[in-house]
Design an enzyme around this catalytic site. Structure first.
Site, PDB file in Angstrom:
ATOM      1  N   ARG A  95       0.846  -1.185   0.000  1.00 23.39           N
ATOM      2  CA  ARG A  95       0.000   0.000   0.000  1.00 23.39           C
ATOM      3  C   ARG A  95       0.883   1.237   0.000  1.00 23.39           C
ATOM      4  O   ARG A  95       1.743   1.382   0.855  1.00 23.39           O
ATOM      5  CB  ARG A  95      -0.849  -0.021   1.276  1.00 23.39           C
ATOM      6  CG  ARG A  95      -2.207   0.493   1.091  1.00 23.39           C
ATOM      7  CD  ARG A  95      -3.076   0.195   2.276  1.00 23.39           C
ATOM      8  NE  ARG A  95      -2.641   0.793   3.525  1.00 23.39           N
ATOM      9  CZ  ARG A  95      -3.480   1.269   4.432  1.00 23.39           C
ATOM     10  NH1 ARG A  95      -4.771   1.224   4.207  1.00 23.39           N
ATOM     11  NH2 ARG A  95      -3.045   1.766   5.568  1.00 23.39           N
ATOM     12  N   THR A 117      -1.088   7.572  -1.044  1.00 22.91           N
ATOM     13  CA  THR A 117      -2.341   7.489  -1.816  1.00 22.91           C
ATOM     14  C   THR A 117      -3.262   6.384  -1.290  1.00 22.91           C
ATOM     15  O   THR A 117      -4.432   6.338  -1.661  1.00 22.91           O
ATOM     16  CB  THR A 117      -2.032   7.156  -3.287  1.00 22.91           C
ATOM     17  OG1 THR A 117      -1.431   5.846  -3.336  1.00 22.91           O
ATOM     18  CG2 THR A 117      -1.052   8.157  -3.896  1.00 22.91           C
ATOM     19  N   ASP A 149      -0.261  -2.117  12.515  1.00 24.16           N
ATOM     20  CA  ASP A 149       0.277  -2.575  11.231  1.00 24.16           C
ATOM     21  C   ASP A 149       0.592  -4.062  11.326  1.00 24.16           C
ATOM     22  O   ASP A 149       1.522  -4.473  12.032  1.00 24.16           O
ATOM     23  CB  ASP A 149       1.538  -1.770  10.874  1.00 24.16           C
ATOM     24  CG  ASP A 149       1.998  -2.080   9.452  1.00 24.16           C
ATOM     25  OD1 ASP A 149       2.288  -3.265   9.163  1.00 24.16           O
ATOM     26  OD2 ASP A 149       2.052  -1.163   8.629  1.00 24.16           O
ATOM     27  N   ASP A 164       4.223  -5.213  10.256  1.00 22.87           N
ATOM     28  CA  ASP A 164       5.251  -4.810  11.216  1.00 22.87           C
ATOM     29  C   ASP A 164       5.160  -5.613  12.508  1.00 22.87           C
ATOM     30  O   ASP A 164       6.183  -5.999  13.084  1.00 22.87           O
ATOM     31  CB  ASP A 164       5.120  -3.313  11.520  1.00 22.87           C
ATOM     32  CG  ASP A 164       5.625  -2.453  10.371  1.00 22.87           C
ATOM     33  OD1 ASP A 164       6.410  -2.965   9.555  1.00 22.87           O
ATOM     34  OD2 ASP A 164       5.223  -1.276  10.291  1.00 22.87           O
TER      35      ASP A 164
HETATM   36  C1  PRP Z   1      -1.342  -3.980   4.771  1.00 19.01           C
HETATM   37  C2  PRP Z   1      -2.181  -5.212   4.990  1.00 19.01           C
HETATM   38  C3  PRP Z   1      -2.973  -5.286   3.730  1.00 19.01           C
HETATM   39  C4  PRP Z   1      -3.214  -3.828   3.406  1.00 19.01           C
HETATM   40  C5  PRP Z   1      -4.608  -3.477   3.808  1.00 19.01           C
HETATM   41  O1  PRP Z   1      -0.271  -4.278   3.967  1.00 19.01           O
HETATM   42  O2  PRP Z   1      -1.434  -6.369   5.237  1.00 19.01           O
HETATM   43  O3  PRP Z   1      -2.309  -5.932   2.662  1.00 19.01           O
HETATM   44  O4  PRP Z   1      -2.271  -3.073   4.162  1.00 19.01           O
HETATM   45  O5  PRP Z   1      -4.925  -2.188   3.450  1.00 19.01           O
HETATM   46  P1  PRP Z   1      -5.977  -1.848   2.293  1.00 19.01           P
HETATM   47  O6  PRP Z   1      -7.181  -2.704   2.541  1.00 19.01           O
HETATM   48  O7  PRP Z   1      -6.258  -0.387   2.532  1.00 19.01           O
HETATM   49  O8  PRP Z   1      -5.337  -2.110   0.975  1.00 19.01           O
HETATM   50  P2  PRP Z   1       0.895  -3.242   3.628  1.00 19.01           P
HETATM   51  O9  PRP Z   1       0.590  -2.550   2.345  1.00 19.01           O
HETATM   52  O10 PRP Z   1       1.158  -2.383   4.811  1.00 19.01           O
HETATM   53  O11 PRP Z   1       2.118  -4.179   3.304  1.00 19.01           O
HETATM   54  P3  PRP Z   1       2.894  -5.240   4.213  1.00 19.01           P
HETATM   55  O12 PRP Z   1       1.991  -6.446   4.356  1.00 19.01           O
HETATM   56  O13 PRP Z   1       4.109  -5.534   3.421  1.00 19.01           O
HETATM   57  O14 PRP Z   1       3.195  -4.619   5.552  1.00 19.01           O
HETATM   58  N1  URA Z   2      -2.826  -2.313   7.128  1.00 17.50           N
HETATM   59  C1  URA Z   2      -2.535  -2.711   8.384  1.00 17.50           C
HETATM   60  O1  URA Z   2      -1.580  -3.485   8.604  1.00 17.50           O
HETATM   61  N2  URA Z   2      -3.307  -2.265   9.385  1.00 17.50           N
HETATM   62  C2  URA Z   2      -4.353  -1.458   9.187  1.00 17.50           C
HETATM   63  O2  URA Z   2      -5.038  -1.086  10.162  1.00 17.50           O
HETATM   64  C3  URA Z   2      -4.640  -1.044   7.877  1.00 17.50           C
HETATM   65  C4  URA Z   2      -3.858  -1.489   6.861  1.00 17.50           C
END
Ligand code: PRP
Ligand code: URA
Length: 209
Positions: free
Chosen positions: A104, A108, A200, A203
């Site tokens: 993400r 944006t 998150d 993380d």
């Molecule tokens: C997080 C989560 C989802 C996404 C959800 O991933 O694991 O994939 O955000 O948000 P959305 O519904 O608004 O798209 P992130 O992009 O932070 O990547 P990561 O898993 O590598 O931490």
């Molecule tokens: N991605 C995450 O990991 N947590 C949230 O709350 C939203 C998006």
């Protein structure tokens, strides 16, 4: 319209409370996400078709049930979806695992695809797309669209926590896809985080940031 199944089993809800708690350490967070994934795999496979086969027990012949439908594939959305894979494989060890990399953009909130690798017979399988968080829904919607663009038609989505905004967006974009979640929370905040959520997911799973 796709179903929204809230997996409200007491064990799932108890473990989810510990997962949400900001004082839960990385190791416990990771273990519990895996355990909840196992329990949710039980729910998401509840409607798998069965067929009869004949076997012989040490006592007598009998007709007994075996799984008869499509083979299953798991498609975790990288990175956080990885945290649920092993838990599901405990119940469905024969599932093949594809991966889709979506990140993400924190400005944006739009997902950017950086990796895709699917089993060669993905189109034939029932694919369970996995991501702990359905926030805006952008990542899950993009993952499902990427799979459909490659001919995959039999799709379900498993998340730990969803925001109502994400559920609505998912149902508008992919009305054919059933969603399995452990909880639907209150809302998104201005940074696109689920409130109260768990923070998150990536993380907390991997101990980054
Ligand atoms: C997080 C989560 C989802 C996404 C959800 O991933 O694991 O994939 O955000 O948000 P959305 O519904 O608004 O798209 P992130 O992009 O932070 O990547 P990561 O898993 O590598 O931490
Ligand atoms: N991605 C995450 O990991 N947590 C949230 O709350 C939203 C998006």
């Amino acid at each position: 319209m796709g179903k929204v199944v809230v997996c409200d089993h007491p064990l799932i809800q108890h473990k989810l409370t510990i997962i949400r708690d900001k004082n839960t350490i990385t190791k416990d967070f990771r273990d519990l996400v895996g355990e909840v994934a196992t329990l949710m795999a039980y729910e998401i496979t509840r409607d798998l078709p069965l067929a009869k086969t004949t076997i012989e027990t040490p006592v007598a012949k009998m007709e007994s049930s075996v799984l008869s439908g499509r083979m299953i594939g798991l498609v975790p959305i990288l990175r956080a979806g990885l945290g649920m894979v092993d838990g599901i494989l405990k119940l469905i060890p024969s599932a093949k695992v594809g991966h889709i990399g979506l990140q993400r953009d924190e400005e944006t909130l739009q997902p950017v695809e950086y990796y895709l690798n699917l089993p060669t017979d993905a189109q034939e399988r029932l694919l369970i797309v996995i991501d702990p968080m359905l926030a805006t829904g952008g990542s899950a919607i993009a993952a499902l669209s990427a799979l459909k663009a490659r001919g995959c038609r039999h799709l379900k989505l498993m998340c730990l926590i969803a925001a109502p905004e994400g559920v609505e967006a998912l149902q508008a974009a992919h009305p054919d896809v059933d969603l399995y979640v452990a909880a639907v929370d209150e809302r998104l905040n201005e940074r696109g985080y689920i409130v109260p959520g768990l923070g998150d997911a990536g993380d907390r799973l991997f101990g980054t940031k």
